[in-house]
Design an enzyme around this catalytic site. Sequence first.
Site, mmCIF file in Angstrom:
data_model
loop_
_atom_site.group_PDB
_atom_site.id
_atom_site.type_symbol
_atom_site.label_atom_id
_atom_site.label_comp_id
_atom_site.label_asym_id
_atom_site.label_seq_id
_atom_site.Cartn_x
_atom_site.Cartn_y
_atom_site.Cartn_z
ATOM 1 N N ASP A 210 -31.522 5.401 -75.789
ATOM 2 C CA ASP A 210 -30.776 5.362 -77.037
ATOM 3 C C ASP A 210 -29.937 6.636 -77.194
ATOM 4 O O ASP A 210 -30.402 7.742 -76.893
ATOM 5 C CB ASP A 210 -31.800 5.277 -78.183
ATOM 6 N N GLU A 268 -27.171 4.327 -73.337
ATOM 7 C CA GLU A 268 -26.210 3.892 -74.354
ATOM 8 C C GLU A 268 -25.199 5.027 -74.475
ATOM 9 O O GLU A 268 -25.503 6.084 -75.019
ATOM 10 C CB GLU A 268 -26.922 3.662 -75.694
HETATM 11 C C1 NOJ Z 1 -28.415 2.943 -81.293
HETATM 12 C C2 NOJ Z 1 -29.270 1.743 -81.520
HETATM 13 O O1 NOJ Z 1 -28.808 0.667 -80.728
HETATM 14 C C3 NOJ Z 1 -29.216 1.462 -83.005
HETATM 15 O O2 NOJ Z 1 -29.800 0.223 -83.329
HETATM 16 C C4 NOJ Z 1 -29.882 2.592 -83.725
HETATM 17 O O3 NOJ Z 1 -29.751 2.390 -85.116
HETATM 18 C C5 NOJ Z 1 -29.227 3.930 -83.371
HETATM 19 N N1 NOJ Z 1 -28.998 4.064 -81.966
HETATM 20 C C6 NOJ Z 1 -30.089 5.089 -83.838
HETATM 21 O O4 NOJ Z 1 -31.241 5.197 -83.047
#
Ligand code: NOJ
Length: 524
Positions: A210, A268
């Site tokens: 993440d 990500e």
């Molecule tokens: C990206 C995640 O995909 C999302 O769902 C989340 O709210 C944020 N990061 C914060 O962790």
Amino acid sequence: MIQAAVPWWANAIFYQVYPRSFADTNGDGVGDLDGVVAHLDHLSRLGIDAIWLNPVMVSPMADHGYDVADPRDVDPLFGGLAALERLIADAHARGIRITMDLVPNHTSSKHVWFQAALAADPGSPARERYIFRDGLGVDGAAPPNNWVSVFGGPAWTRVTEADGSPGQWYLHLFDAEQPDLNWENPEVFDDLEKTLRFWLDRGVDGFRIDVAHGMAKPPGLPDMTNPDLEMLTLDDDDPRFNHDGVHEIHRGIRSVLDDYPHAVTIGEIWVFENEDFAKYLRPDELHMGFNFRLVRAEFEATSIREAIENALAAASLADASPTWTLSNHDVEREVSRYGDGATGLARARAMAMVMLALPGAMFLYNGEELGLPNVELPDGALQDPVWERSGHTERGRDGCRVPIPWAGDAPPFGFSTNPDTWLPMPPDWSALTVERQLADPDSTLAFFRTILQLRRTSFHFTEYDVEWLQLRDDALAFVSGGVLCVVNTGTTALPLPDGELLAVSAPLVGGELAPDAAAWIATD
Ligand code: NOJ
């Protein structure tokens, strides 16, 4: 060329399970891990290679698991650690790998570290695990800089000190319940290493990381030049993300992963420039990075082509496997993005064929195989912190997180025994249930099973590249893995090149490809 010894993930189909919304086995109206176990047949029939589980660690669920209070245990809501162990065993027995979400940028405000930081004094070691600063202005009443939270509002929250006085501020790039960790503090990496090994030793096959472009913060925390950014906007001048120090963190993570060569990391990475993206995929950093260009592309030939070319170029700069996704738990479902109704569904099916024709790793989001649209939820049902933090101006992401309809004619459609599901399910989803679609050879589910099967049997990927053909301005055509993929983004039927028709996303019209449809044609 794709290397001879390709790792399992290079062209794999990942299926994203949003555990709250997949299937509920204990009747609390929230999905759980035994619900995933119970539906492994569905996933086996689709023919996926791996599951990506959204976070299931112990969490107060302020951001549905992305606020982790104990990174080395599974929340009882999802069935605890034993349920995850059952899932790993049963999935592995079917040849399905399990990858988990890892959240290294922040913790929950209920994490013992943050609770200790709140109880401790400014400047204490406990505060040094997070990013605490004195405020600006009279009595420190203004936040330390102008950073905004990705979910809206300021990225800083002021605490009350032990003596009751107004105190320091802490940084949270997301919700106030998600304080950012201080990655300058070596304790933070040491703890993450324990977490990585904890799950890998239990047989987990890798992690989706993440906010992999977050974590490191620039010295002095300079102001944003553009604090009015919308959520998920890419701006390479944004000081909150993509600070160079992040790469040292990824090298640390990779050094642990290298002890587990079966395991993959997928970051990500919301950065705009390909050169910046590729840095994350250097041989000693992440294995793969999510590329979101296809999510952002319009259903229009040039836009789709640019997204594909760009994603291929970005991955090739790093010699990494490209990744493709049309939706996830953060974005509006593609059926709705492409216009909703019959048109939206037709385009989503066509785009699934575009995506599955491409070389690289695929990420399907649960419900995509059913053609689910986004749901307009009533205000009172909304749970995403974005709704509150934006002062009720942004509805947030709940509309793409509505539980999966499995069977029956009325909510909760076999998702749960409890009619009070955590998000309400639309009564008109009776035609979209897995049960109903399994019985219909023309259903979107049947279509996905066919194209996923054909991807395995008819495509022979030897390189991470495609060859473009020019048919018409409002059409897209490319050869990939020995198959020609044609998409009609125009308004009139398109004559198809000769060759064996392997699949179409909609019936041909007078032997031609209908508008909003795609076809696969064998080339050899
Ligand atoms: C990206 C995640 O995909 C999302 O769902 C989340 O709210 C944020 N990061 C914060 O962790």
